[in-house]
Design a protein around this motif. Structure first.
Motif, PDB file in Angstrom:
ATOM      1  N   GLY A 106     -19.307   3.615 -38.753  1.00  0.00           N
ATOM      2  CA  GLY A 106     -18.819   2.330 -38.254  1.00  0.00           C
ATOM      3  C   GLY A 106     -19.912   1.589 -37.513  1.00  0.00           C
ATOM      4  O   GLY A 106     -19.632   0.800 -36.610  1.00  0.00           O
ATOM      5  N   GLY A 107     -21.155   1.835 -37.903  1.00  0.00           N
ATOM      6  CA  GLY A 107     -22.290   1.270 -37.193  1.00  0.00           C
ATOM      7  C   GLY A 107     -22.638  -0.158 -37.566  1.00  0.00           C
ATOM      8  O   GLY A 107     -23.500  -0.757 -36.945  1.00  0.00           O
ATOM      9  N   VAL A 108     -21.979  -0.704 -38.581  1.00  0.00           N
ATOM     10  CA  VAL A 108     -22.236  -2.081 -38.986  1.00  0.00           C
ATOM     11  C   VAL A 108     -20.962  -2.885 -38.736  1.00  0.00           C
ATOM     12  O   VAL A 108     -19.871  -2.458 -39.095  1.00  0.00           O
ATOM     13  CB  VAL A 108     -22.640  -2.176 -40.474  1.00  0.00           C
ATOM     14  N   THR A 109     -21.123  -4.046 -38.140  1.00  0.00           N
ATOM     15  CA  THR A 109     -19.998  -4.913 -37.819  1.00  0.00           C
ATOM     16  C   THR A 109     -20.115  -6.202 -38.620  1.00  0.00           C
ATOM     17  O   THR A 109     -21.217  -6.688 -38.854  1.00  0.00           O
ATOM     18  CB  THR A 109     -20.009  -5.255 -36.306  1.00  0.00           C
ATOM     19  N   ALA A 110     -18.981  -6.740 -39.019  1.00  0.00           N
ATOM     20  CA  ALA A 110     -18.949  -8.033 -39.692  1.00  0.00           C
ATOM     21  C   ALA A 110     -18.844  -9.110 -38.621  1.00  0.00           C
ATOM     22  O   ALA A 110     -17.791  -9.283 -38.013  1.00  0.00           O
ATOM     23  CB  ALA A 110     -17.758  -8.104 -40.651  1.00  0.00           C
ATOM     24  N   ASP A 111     -19.946  -9.798 -38.346  1.00  0.00           N
ATOM     25  CA  ASP A 111     -19.946 -10.854 -37.326  1.00  0.00           C
ATOM     26  C   ASP A 111     -19.228 -12.074 -37.895  1.00  0.00           C
ATOM     27  O   ASP A 111     -19.724 -12.715 -38.820  1.00  0.00           O
ATOM     28  CB  ASP A 111     -21.391 -11.188 -36.930  1.00  0.00           C
ATOM     29  N   GLN A 112     -18.074 -12.367 -37.341  1.00  0.00           N
ATOM     30  CA  GLN A 112     -17.242 -13.445 -37.877  1.00  0.00           C
ATOM     31  C   GLN A 112     -17.832 -14.828 -37.629  1.00  0.00           C
ATOM     32  O   GLN A 112     -17.583 -15.746 -38.403  1.00  0.00           O
ATOM     33  CB  GLN A 112     -15.835 -13.345 -37.292  1.00  0.00           C
ATOM     34  N   SER A 113     -18.625 -14.993 -36.575  1.00  0.00           N
ATOM     35  CA  SER A 113     -19.173 -16.324 -36.299  1.00  0.00           C
ATOM     36  C   SER A 113     -20.321 -16.671 -37.253  1.00  0.00           C
ATOM     37  O   SER A 113     -20.396 -17.789 -37.742  1.00  0.00           O
ATOM     38  CB  SER A 113     -19.624 -16.437 -34.843  1.00  0.00           C
ATOM     39  N   SER A 114     -21.193 -15.708 -37.536  1.00  0.00           N
ATOM     40  CA  SER A 114     -22.327 -16.000 -38.421  1.00  0.00           C
ATOM     41  C   SER A 114     -22.058 -15.616 -39.872  1.00  0.00           C
ATOM     42  O   SER A 114     -22.825 -15.991 -40.754  1.00  0.00           O
ATOM     43  CB  SER A 114     -23.575 -15.258 -37.929  1.00  0.00           C
TER      44      SER A 114
END
Length: 186
Positions: A106-114
């Motif tokens: 779970g080390g990668v996050t989907a950045d919703q703003s960019s």
């Protein structure tokens, strides 16, 4: 061998200093007061997850056989040859989230703003100056350590040897030990 971030989970007290330091380090101002006022707000790349009385600072492990690099269709996920860190090139990221799907930590996050992948980059500006990544420098309990694998293993062997020979406890008592003992008493 290059240094990496190790986690001594029994030391974590869920203070979230690592999360704050990470967001500040990745802000434009590099200060807490300035980061609070930025729009969009700077994003952390480490997440302290609670499981019962325990907590764990979850982040990218910069795997040697990184599935996020293999799964990335555009080549945005890459390895820095100098530091051995896995990073995401935001100019190549198309926000397909394949890296989010395949990461076993779970080390990668989907950045919703960019609409781009967001992950630990091991603070390249800090490490280039010979400093530890911001999360490690901010950790007050020694949960996060920036060492080579050999250095970390040597520390663990020394703690085990002290416990076996001298009867010392391998880990220091902290606030989480109190919570755990209370939970065990019920």
């Amino acid at each position: 061998m290059s240094r990496t971030i190790f986690t001594v989970v029994e030391n974590c007290v869920a203070c979230k200093s690592c999360e704050i330091a990470c967001a500040v380090e990745h802000s434009q101002s590099k200060t807490l007061a300035g980061a609070i006022l930025e729009t969009p707000p700077p994003q952390r790349r480490i997440n302290v997850e609670g499981v019962g009385a325990y907590s764990y600072p979850s982040r990218c492990q910069h795997c040697s056989d990184a599935s996020c690099i293999t799964a990335c269709p555009t080549g945005a996920m890459q390895r820095d040859c100098g530091t051995d860190a896995v990073f995401s090139d935001s100019n190549k990221c198309i926000g397909c989230w394949m890296c989010v799907v395949v990461c076993p930590f779970g080390g990668v996050t989907a950045d919703q703003s960019s609409k781009k992948a967001l992950k630990c980059d091991r603070c390249p500006e800090r490490t280039a100056r010979g400093e530890a990544p911001a999360c490690v420098a901010a950790c007050p309990t020694g949960t996060l350590l920036y060492l080579t694998p050999e250095e970390f293993a040597a520390q663990r062997r020394q703690a085990t040897a002290r416990a076996a020979v001298c009867g010392e406890q391998p880990a220091q008592t902290n606030g989480m030990d109190i919570l755990r003992s209370l939970k065990g008493a019920n």
